[in-house]
Design an enzyme around this catalytic site. Sequence first.
Site, mmCIF file in Angstrom:
data_model
loop_
_atom_site.group_PDB
_atom_site.id
_atom_site.type_symbol
_atom_site.label_atom_id
_atom_site.label_comp_id
_atom_site.label_asym_id
_atom_site.label_seq_id
_atom_site.Cartn_x
_atom_site.Cartn_y
_atom_site.Cartn_z
ATOM 1 N N LYS A 60 88.458 64.803 74.081
ATOM 2 C CA LYS A 60 87.174 64.416 73.478
ATOM 3 C C LYS A 60 87.278 64.643 71.976
ATOM 4 O O LYS A 60 87.945 65.599 71.529
ATOM 5 C CB LYS A 60 86.060 65.271 74.094
ATOM 6 C CG LYS A 60 84.633 64.846 73.722
ATOM 7 C CD LYS A 60 83.610 65.733 74.456
ATOM 8 C CE LYS A 60 82.175 65.363 74.109
ATOM 9 N NZ LYS A 60 81.196 66.187 74.854
ATOM 10 N N SER A 135 77.595 63.534 77.000
ATOM 11 C CA SER A 135 78.187 63.050 75.771
ATOM 12 C C SER A 135 79.699 62.820 75.873
ATOM 13 O O SER A 135 80.270 62.187 74.988
ATOM 14 C CB SER A 135 77.913 64.073 74.659
ATOM 15 O OG SER A 135 78.529 65.311 74.973
ATOM 16 N N SER A 159 77.016 67.263 79.984
ATOM 17 C CA SER A 159 77.786 66.243 79.272
ATOM 18 C C SER A 159 79.131 65.886 79.878
ATOM 19 O O SER A 159 79.787 64.950 79.434
ATOM 20 C CB SER A 159 78.017 66.680 77.823
ATOM 21 O OG SER A 159 76.864 66.463 77.060
#
Lengths: 470, 474
Positions: A60, A135, A159
Amino acid sequence: MRIQDCKEKELNKLVDLQAKLVKANEKLNAVVSYCDVDAQLENYTAPTDAPLYGTPVVLKDNISTKGVRTTASSRILDNYVPFYDATVVKKLRDAGAIFTCKSAMDELGMGGTGLNAYTGKVNNPYDLERITGGSSSGSAALVAAGLSPLAIGTDTGDSIRKPAAYCGIVGVKPTYGRISRYGVIPYASSLDHVGYFTTNIQDAALALEVMAGRDDQDMTSSYEEVAPYASLLKADLKGKKIGIISNVVDAIVDPRFRPSFDAFTKKLEQQGAILEMVTFDQDLMNALLPTYFIISNAEATANHSNLDGIRFGMREPGADLTEIMINSRTKGFSSEVRKRFVIGSYSLFTENQEKIFRKAQKVRRVIVEALDDALKNYDILLAPAAGTLAPKPDESFGEDLNNTFMVAENHMLLGNFSGYPSITVPYDVVDTMPVAINLLARAFDEQTMFNVAKGIEDITGLAGMTKEDF
Amino acid sequence: MNFEVIIGIEIHCELKTNTKMFSSAPLSFAAVPNTCTNEIDLGMPGTLPCVNKDAVKSAVKACLATNCTIDTLIRFDRKNYYYSDLPKGFQITQQFYPIGSHGKVNIQTDEGTKEIRLNRIHMEEDTAKQFHTDAGTMIDFNRAGTPLIEIVSEPDMRNGKEAAAYVEEIRKTLYYLGVSDVRMEEGSLRCDVNISLRPYGSDVLGAKAEIKNLNSIANVQRAIEYEMKRQNDILLAGGVVTQATLRYDEATRQTVEMRKKEGAVDYKYFPEPNIFPIRIDEALMQDIKENMPELPKERYQTYVTTYELSDYDANTLVANKELSDFFNEAVAHTKEYKLVANWLLGDVSAYLNKNGLQIQDSKLEAKELASMIDMVANREISSKQAKEVFEGIVEGKSAKAVVKEKGMEQLSDPNAILDLVKQVLDANPQSIEDFKNGKDRAVGFLVGQVMKLSKGQANPGLTNKLLVEELNKR
């Protein structure tokens, strides 16, 4: 894609994979930056028996990578290249991982849709129009699309576990303190967890072995011993007491949900699991989202005060230092992020702090106490991981604070408030879209969580599920 | 003074640890700018703080030495504000639960001993250093993250002298503890003074002025005295003192306004989420207590009671730790405590001043000073000769070697002296006659003759004794 398959392939197949990734990304829009796979292979020294030998891994974009741009999908960090590696990056590299790319995310982790990345909307491989959730959007999309067996994410308010549900893969958020947060660009320190996506439970157990453990650079990381989760992994449903959170089940109104969920729970019982409904005080369930919003954004407004355009990142001109900071922050953040900063800052003002921020911290404690009570009676709590199928962006997601949204879409916050381990596992495909359940276990009892999840995976037969034609 | 003066002082003290408060970057005074930093000190995204145990120990020592109540559950908070010298955009400090509270120290005033109460001692991290030039602002992050303790007094001081005595007491104490360099001119000890005036008998505090960053104890006193007068004049003229932040201008010896203090900044303090509360365990507390170094007040007591030094000498010695350490070393070799103090505060200090040296940098050995002083006391050398010996021992020579080299060795052999005595008596029959007639002065004359004959080396005491005995025989 499974880790074991990667370990058996020739290393130079990773170069072909990278080409495939670039091509697929035209449709998924899941990548912020590509890593130099050739360079990593040139200096590759991992032994063939390393746990992640030859395994491609997605990071990420809020995970600091020395020499590789790390933007957290925010404009203000668009040109930011860290000069140090996050602890989790070192651990993965030591285990043999080859990093393929940095994945798109809701800016600074703020959002649950994948619509709020500086690079634009991330697309769900099951239906490119639909959202991935967030996210950790790009990481979820890439694992679901069969482009990586393992992708690292972070989970502040679900997330990892929400996008895992929308994308039909396994999403793990271990216990708070299990994986070091050092080098991970934060959202809210007391709620942030490093976790990951895989396509199956075996890989999930292995990945935790690699990443878990005490890190002296993260004072909140735990000294708790890291178990050999993968070798101890054993499908285990017989006699397991599983509490199903009734508030969540009752909050879901989609008519397609119930038949599928009931069929699934029936199979669990057939395997010997003892299922019971657990009902939380509805007021506490309704308090989850506002409590989360206050605590997370209060911490975030301080955490991101370092993004001022002075030492790194994007700098907007200004007459003096103050003006440079104001201009850089005004242009560097999206309106969603600025909104959250305002809310966070407001709740910390001296005149508001007691009745907003401190009260939210107290409510958090009350909620965790209620959770502890429930976990006295059950090995695992189970609930549907989402209230709907992955929505399309034009559906007014979250605009209406109805019961489905407040409870069904936000109950996984229990895992962040308590820090207890939690995993999302797909259990069915409804109208071509995956649906998933979420498990919550006791602190540091990841083994039970994995073992129950493995039992579920065996029932559903969805281990390794991906969607490669999109 | 027509008003009562109320003074409170905040002291920021940099702790002398190997590494920073929350990072493993080295601490280094005067290193090349921006060389003693890492990603944590620079506030890079994703970094986390890690508490320096040595800094906590130092803070505990400071609390013990100032009689504070210690909170053994260490907690930190964030103080939020944007400034270019604050890389994270917040400072990690201890707002809600300071490590020390309710402390007290004694100072000496013209009216005797006075107790000054401490409100709190807390730990925090220092900011970066900024240099404003015509070309722009330069930032040196070496200082960023340096461990600090802030010591906040209650408003218990009433004049500049008391304030100076308080700062000196704190400075001395921290220095003896070995937790800081306490160099005000270099900023490792920084003083902010709050001062306000009110009519005698009033229990309401007047508008206060804060004088920032005073760089010497003398300036603390001067700035306060100037500010007392300034506020006094305003009030007497019917004016109003406005709350403001001031600095002290050394050149004009005046306080100058930096900014008006209108609505205070809201720092939005809240608990630091990345550091869980840390309990200082009983064993560590015990260890710190047992290894506390001797404090200046304790040393003063020993000097006055055991060594019977005067109040002034004791204070003067204690104020200079190295000189005081030297004194302690010297008195391990001689019982002439008072003489050691006299030499140290007299000739030794004069020599050091003249050569711009500190005692620890000079070649003088405590043992040699003691040895020289004993020779004087035993009348083996005269005071005048001692000055010559001193010139030798400050060059690193031993006292005995100098005495030998300069031919000051005494003749102490009774037979040899008796020989000389007989020679002198044989040559001076008139003096023997005078002695028998009761003229005591004759003895002095005869001793002088013996000394002369021995080139000053005969032991005077022994000479006197043998001479009188021989006279009585004749």
